[in-house]
Design a protein around this motif. Sequence first.
Motif, PDB file in Angstrom:
ATOM      1  N   GLU A  10     -32.094  -4.239  49.702  1.00 38.63           N
ATOM      2  CA  GLU A  10     -33.132  -3.206  49.722  1.00 38.63           C
ATOM      3  C   GLU A  10     -33.806  -3.075  48.359  1.00 38.63           C
ATOM      4  N   ASP A  11     -32.999  -3.028  47.298  1.00 35.57           N
ATOM      5  CA  ASP A  11     -33.569  -2.910  45.948  1.00 35.57           C
ATOM      6  C   ASP A  11     -34.398  -4.150  45.615  1.00 35.57           C
ATOM      7  N   LEU A  12     -33.898  -5.327  46.008  1.00 34.58           N
ATOM      8  CA  LEU A  12     -34.622  -6.573  45.734  1.00 34.58           C
ATOM      9  C   LEU A  12     -35.970  -6.592  46.462  1.00 34.58           C
ATOM     10  N   TRP A 101     -36.517 -14.399  39.485  1.00 40.72           N
ATOM     11  CA  TRP A 101     -35.246 -14.368  38.749  1.00 40.72           C
ATOM     12  C   TRP A 101     -35.078 -13.040  38.013  1.00 40.72           C
ATOM     13  N   ALA A 102     -36.162 -12.548  37.432  1.00 34.04           N
ATOM     14  CA  ALA A 102     -36.088 -11.250  36.756  1.00 34.04           C
ATOM     15  C   ALA A 102     -35.737 -10.153  37.756  1.00 34.04           C
ATOM     16  N   ALA A 103     -36.359 -10.187  38.936  1.00 32.91           N
ATOM     17  CA  ALA A 103     -36.074  -9.171  39.956  1.00 32.91           C
ATOM     18  C   ALA A 103     -34.623  -9.250  40.412  1.00 32.91           C
ATOM     19  N   VAL A 108     -29.322  -6.842  40.453  1.00 34.73           N
ATOM     20  CA  VAL A 108     -27.870  -6.984  40.338  1.00 34.73           C
ATOM     21  C   VAL A 108     -27.330  -6.061  39.251  1.00 34.73           C
ATOM     22  N   ALA A 109     -28.042  -6.039  38.105  1.00 30.64           N
ATOM     23  CA  ALA A 109     -27.591  -5.167  37.014  1.00 30.64           C
ATOM     24  C   ALA A 109     -27.600  -3.709  37.434  1.00 30.64           C
ATOM     25  N   ALA A 115     -21.344  -7.620  37.899  1.00 30.49           N
ATOM     26  CA  ALA A 115     -21.535  -8.743  38.823  1.00 30.49           C
ATOM     27  C   ALA A 115     -22.533  -9.783  38.304  1.00 30.49           C
ATOM     28  N   LEU A 116     -23.149  -9.497  37.130  1.00 34.43           N
ATOM     29  CA  LEU A 116     -24.153 -10.437  36.595  1.00 34.43           C
ATOM     30  C   LEU A 116     -23.620 -11.854  36.402  1.00 34.43           C
ATOM     31  N   PRO A 117     -22.393 -12.037  35.871  1.00 33.74           N
ATOM     32  CA  PRO A 117     -21.901 -13.418  35.724  1.00 33.74           C
ATOM     33  C   PRO A 117     -21.868 -14.182  37.048  1.00 33.74           C
TER      34      PRO A 117
END
Length: 401
Positions: A10-12, A101-103, A108-109, A115-117
């Motif tokens: 949803e956020d993406l 990629w930025a989105a 994720v952040a 969970a970023l790694p």
Amino acid sequence: MERIIEEIREDLARRLALAADRLADRTLTEDPAYAAPLGRAELRERIHHNLRQAVEGLVRSSRGLPVELADARAAGTLRAELGLPLTPLLRTYRSGGRLLWAALSEAVASHDRAALPRLLPGATALWDVLDQMTDAASESYRRTEAARTDRDRERRAALLDSLLDGAAAPAGPAAPEAAAQLGLPERGRFAVVVVAADGAARAMERPGAGAGDLRVLWRIRAEAETGLVELGHHPLESVRELLAPLGVRAGVSPVVEVPAELARAYRLAALALRTAPESGGPRTALLDEGLPGALVAGQAELAGRLRQVVLGPVLALPAEDRRLLLTTLGTWLACRGSTTFAAQRLYCHRNTVSNRLRRVEQLTGRSLSDPRQLVELALAHAAVVQRTPAPQAPRGRVDPK
């Protein structure tokens, strides 16, 4: 990767909508020729759709499934059909990839920074998906552009044919319209050049050949190569200068001023080609410089009679005698009646030239000092030369005869 995307879907989706807005505005500024016909709303929707497709490509790739590329191919096809360059489209894909990629990273952040790694391996997968999309768009673009180029080439060839043949198809354009579609003016200075078939390939090495504003539109034909020349302010002689480095045999028509006269110019250029020498000296014949020879070339039946009636006794001689007499007569005519210059060209004594010419007079019953009979001999010789390759003069020795 599929699990991460599902967690932030949803956020993406919200972030992709914002990214599509930003990229649409940038594209409108950087590539207005492509963006303007679509309008901002449709452009934005296409970008948004491509971003979602890239995300779905990531998911499918993680499942071992092929990436859906139909939309990327459609984008490349549309670009080519509009006649727009490919580079801005590829740039949009790359920009979209960075924004995506930025989105992803921001979503994720925001959801779980720890969970970023887990996201990092997705970078390689994302760029692989984008490479597949750009490759598909590029391949489709090139294929469509090649087909469009072939259609344009065929259309231009048909337009040239209608001008050179003077008989457009019932549904085809008239001469002025055909000329306009080829970018030719209603009035100007035009000529037609016809290149012998053995030199056509070399002429076509420079299909747009020209000097300054001298423009040539080439047409491949079965019998010979044909060029429509827009002379501009250049003299007709410039066509000879243009073709000289190619070493081809060619005939050039007189200058005409309107496209409707190009069919006649083509016929005259074909006649001029028949007067062009097989070897030696300039091999491009301008019609107006060889009108007597062109007159013979244009009357095949009369030319045959002329050969037989005037030079029949010479043609009946054994091959070597025939060659010597015809070569001498032709060289003497080319040297404007100078036995001295003819002897220099033939590598023999001037008395030899005189003796051979006297023998021609005896065999034909015609005198080279009688203007009317000289014309007959000159035209008959032209008829012989046009029928067979010009006899080669003996070289490297002086004939004592």
